[in-house]
Design a protein around this motif. Structure first.
Motif, PDB file in Angstrom:
ATOM      1  N   HIS A   1      14.469 -10.045   7.444  1.00 35.74           N
ATOM      2  CA  HIS A   1      14.647 -10.978   8.493  1.00 35.74           C
ATOM      3  C   HIS A   1      13.516 -11.024   8.477  1.00 35.74           C
ATOM      4  O   HIS A   1      12.044 -11.133   8.546  1.00 35.74           O
ATOM      5  CB  HIS A   1      14.947  -9.855   9.562  1.00 35.74           C
ATOM      6  N   PRO A   2      13.150 -12.326   7.423  1.00 38.81           N
ATOM      7  CA  PRO A   2      11.982 -13.140   7.231  1.00 38.81           C
ATOM      8  C   PRO A   2      11.278 -13.631   8.645  1.00 38.81           C
ATOM      9  O   PRO A   2      11.817 -13.635   9.297  1.00 38.81           O
ATOM     10  CB  PRO A   2      11.553 -14.349   6.058  1.00 38.81           C
ATOM     11  N   THR A   3       9.545 -13.456   8.846  1.00 41.33           N
ATOM     12  CA  THR A   3       9.181 -14.402   9.454  1.00 41.33           C
ATOM     13  C   THR A   3       7.984 -15.171   9.458  1.00 41.33           C
ATOM     14  O   THR A   3       8.221 -15.187   7.877  1.00 41.33           O
ATOM     15  CB  THR A   3       7.713 -13.470  10.827  1.00 41.33           C
ATOM     16  N   ARG A   4       7.835 -16.306  10.546  1.00 36.79           N
ATOM     17  CA  ARG A   4       7.344 -17.061  10.054  1.00 36.79           C
ATOM     18  C   ARG A   4       7.592 -17.144   8.917  1.00 36.79           C
ATOM     19  O   ARG A   4       7.192 -18.222   7.846  1.00 36.79           O
ATOM     20  CB  ARG A   4       5.326 -16.881   9.541  1.00 36.79           C
ATOM     21  N   VAL A   5       9.051 -17.982   8.612  1.00 35.26           N
ATOM     22  CA  VAL A   5       9.425 -18.936   7.679  1.00 35.26           C
ATOM     23  C   VAL A   5       8.556 -19.750   7.367  1.00 35.26           C
ATOM     24  O   VAL A   5       8.586 -20.361   6.326  1.00 35.26           O
ATOM     25  CB  VAL A   5      11.194 -18.950   8.303  1.00 35.26           C
ATOM     26  N   ARG A   6       8.686 -20.701   8.533  1.00 32.42           N
ATOM     27  CA  ARG A   6       7.849 -22.460   8.315  1.00 32.42           C
ATOM     28  C   ARG A   6       6.798 -22.200   7.451  1.00 32.42           C
ATOM     29  O   ARG A   6       6.644 -22.703   6.676  1.00 32.42           O
ATOM     30  CB  ARG A   6       7.732 -23.159   9.098  1.00 32.42           C
ATOM     31  N   ASP A   7       5.969 -21.170   7.905  1.00 31.17           N
ATOM     32  CA  ASP A   7       4.211 -20.679   7.384  1.00 31.17           C
ATOM     33  C   ASP A   7       4.621 -20.500   5.540  1.00 31.17           C
ATOM     34  O   ASP A   7       4.020 -20.918   4.958  1.00 31.17           O
ATOM     35  CB  ASP A   7       3.733 -19.818   7.908  1.00 31.17           C
ATOM     36  N   VAL A   8       5.808 -19.741   5.749  1.00 28.49           N
ATOM     37  CA  VAL A   8       5.879 -19.497   3.696  1.00 28.49           C
ATOM     38  C   VAL A   8       5.976 -20.198   3.043  1.00 28.49           C
ATOM     39  O   VAL A   8       6.208 -20.928   2.298  1.00 28.49           O
ATOM     40  CB  VAL A   8       7.171 -18.376   3.721  1.00 28.49           C
ATOM     41  N   LEU A   9       7.414 -21.041   3.764  1.00 28.03           N
ATOM     42  CA  LEU A   9       7.880 -22.736   3.096  1.00 28.03           C
ATOM     43  C   LEU A   9       6.795 -23.690   2.923  1.00 28.03           C
ATOM     44  O   LEU A   9       6.695 -24.678   2.119  1.00 28.03           O
ATOM     45  CB  LEU A   9       8.844 -23.419   4.036  1.00 28.03           C
TER      46      LEU A   9
END
Ligand code: ATP
Ligand code: MG
Length: 416
Positions: free
Chosen positions: A338-346
């Motif tokens: 359940h990844p968090t802050r997906v957009r930051d990671v992208l």
């Protein structure tokens, strides 16, 4: 010292048309000004083997300052060897002066490496016979002092002179040999093979910056997987990467992937390969946890200690270090269910590298297949689709929790 060899001259093997115009112009300018000049080295070898050369080198009896004076855009470079870069368009051609060997063995100082000599002296300073063929544009002849042409046709890699002596002189030649047999491919002459084994340890005396440079050439030229297997065959992996366990399937997979990327003209870096080579070690030392429950400080400390040890052999620049540490520490953010802050990671500037590492880890059965695929799909989506995909991973959880809560409440009410 070696006696002066008599060269063999071969006509009709190469034509000047096979040499690009700018290089022909450089040679012509040198000739017009009274200097001798030849096209030399890997490019002649490659042309004879039917391979398109990466670049063309010119060698001359003009001294660096004399070469520089002939070309408007020429720069004297090099600390070990002074040579001239002649620029034409966006390309650069290396023009160097014939050199000779220092008389005394111990003298490896800067000046001793810049002793100028004749073409006969120059050929002996080169490493392998197939790399010491000179092309004379005027007579259209290949000039061969050491049987290099025969070795090209035999597809054999052989040292000029006694391999034990040539490798002791410059242990980096062990790696150059691995690079050439992996890329071309070629057979190793048996004396050279024996010497490579005998002097493998002497690689430890090569400066870390030079080894880094050699490994870049070896691993980023489209034949990394072959080179990696050859390093293994010669027990060189444990010298280059002393703290890495053998049977490193991720490293080999990363090499294969790098070769595919080179074939497709994609960007490749040594840092990525180092991240793959040392991954298992990072996992163990940093107590890697795919659910993300691990201390970032401890992870970084583990990464630093791995790279510190590696630096005793190989230069790992600060930029490479940052790349590796970020690619490693991003793994849990990519792999957790359940990844968090997906957009930051992208948007993270190391996302691509970390994602590529995850995919390779998955390919060797070492990381979650589901999450590698999820990130793959996510990158092909527009923003709206991404938002849905991101929500789909999370709400199920909440729904489950809600259901669980409702169930608990139902039990509670039924028991009252
Ligand atoms: P590639 O196509 O991979 O560039 P290359 O043969 O051109 O192969 P380079 O490293 O570009 O290899 O070197 C150019 C030439 O300089 C070689 O062909 C060889 O003649 C000479 N040379 C380079 N490094 C060494 C070395 N360590 N010892 C002796 N000769 C060398
Ligand atoms: Mg070259």
């Amino acid at each position: 010292m070696h006696g002066l060899p008599r060269p063999q001259r071969h006509k009709n093997l190469l034509s000047p048309d096979q040499i690009p115009h700018p290089i022909r112009n450089i040679v012509a300018t040198l000739f017009e000004n009274g200097y001798n000049a030849k096209v030399v080295g890997g490019c002649i070898r490659d042309l004879l083997l039917g391979i398109q050369p990466k670049d063309f080198d010119v060698v001359t009896d003009a001294k660096p300052h004399e070469i520089k004076a002939l070309f408007p855009r020429a720069f004297v470079i090099g600390r070990r060897f002074k040579l001239v870069h002649v620029q034409h368009g966006k390309e650069i051609t290396e023009v160097s002066t014939f050199r000779r060997l220092a008389k005394r063995k111990s003298s490896r100082s800067k000046n001793q490496l810049n002793l100028f000599g004749s073409i006969e002296d120059d050929h002996y300073l080169r490493d392998f016979t197939i790399n010491a063929l000179y092309f004379d544009m005027e007579s259209e002849e290949i000039i061969d002092y050491c049987g290099g042409l025969q070795d090209v046709y035999k597809r054999q890699l052989r040292c000029i002179g006694d391999p034990n002596r040539r490798i002791t002189e410059d242990p980096c030649r062990v790696l150059r040999a691995v690079r050439f047999i992996s890329k071309l491919p070629l057979k190793l002459e048996s004396r050279l093979r024996k010497s490579m084994r005998k002097h493998a340890e002497s690689l430890k005396s090569v400066k870390p910056a030079r080894l880094e440079n050699e490994l870049q050439k070896m691993f980023l030229n489209g034949a990394a997987a072959n080179a990696y297997l050859n390093l293994e065959r010669f027990d060189l992996l444990e010298i280059l990467f002393p703290s890495v366990e053998s049977d490193n399937s991720l490293a080999l997979r990363a090499m294969q992937n790098t070769d595919e990327r080179v074939a497709n003209d994609k960007n490749v870096t040594l840092a990525f390969l180092l991240a793959a080579i040392h991954w298992d070690q990072f996992k163990a030392l940093g107590n890697y946890d795919p659910t993300g429950r691990m201390s970032i400080a401890k992870s970084i400390a583990a990464a630093e200690s791995i790279l510190k040890r590696q630096r005793e052999i190989l230069r790992v620049t600060k930029q490479a270090r940052d790349f590796i540490v970020e690619a490693w520490t991003l793994q849990t953010r990519l792999e957790r269910e359940h990844p968090t802050r997906v957009r930051d990671v992208l948007l993270h500037n190391r996302f691509r590298a970390a994602y590529d590492l995850l995919v390779l880890r998955e390919a060797v059965g070492e990381a979650s297949t589901r999450m590698a695929q999820w990130w793959t799909d996510l990158q092909d989506m527009d923003e709206e689709e991404q938002s849905i995909a991101i929500q789909q991973l999370q709400p199920k959880q909440r729904k489950k929790r809600r259901k669980r809560k409702q169930a608990v409440e139902a039990v509670a009410t039924s028991t009252t």
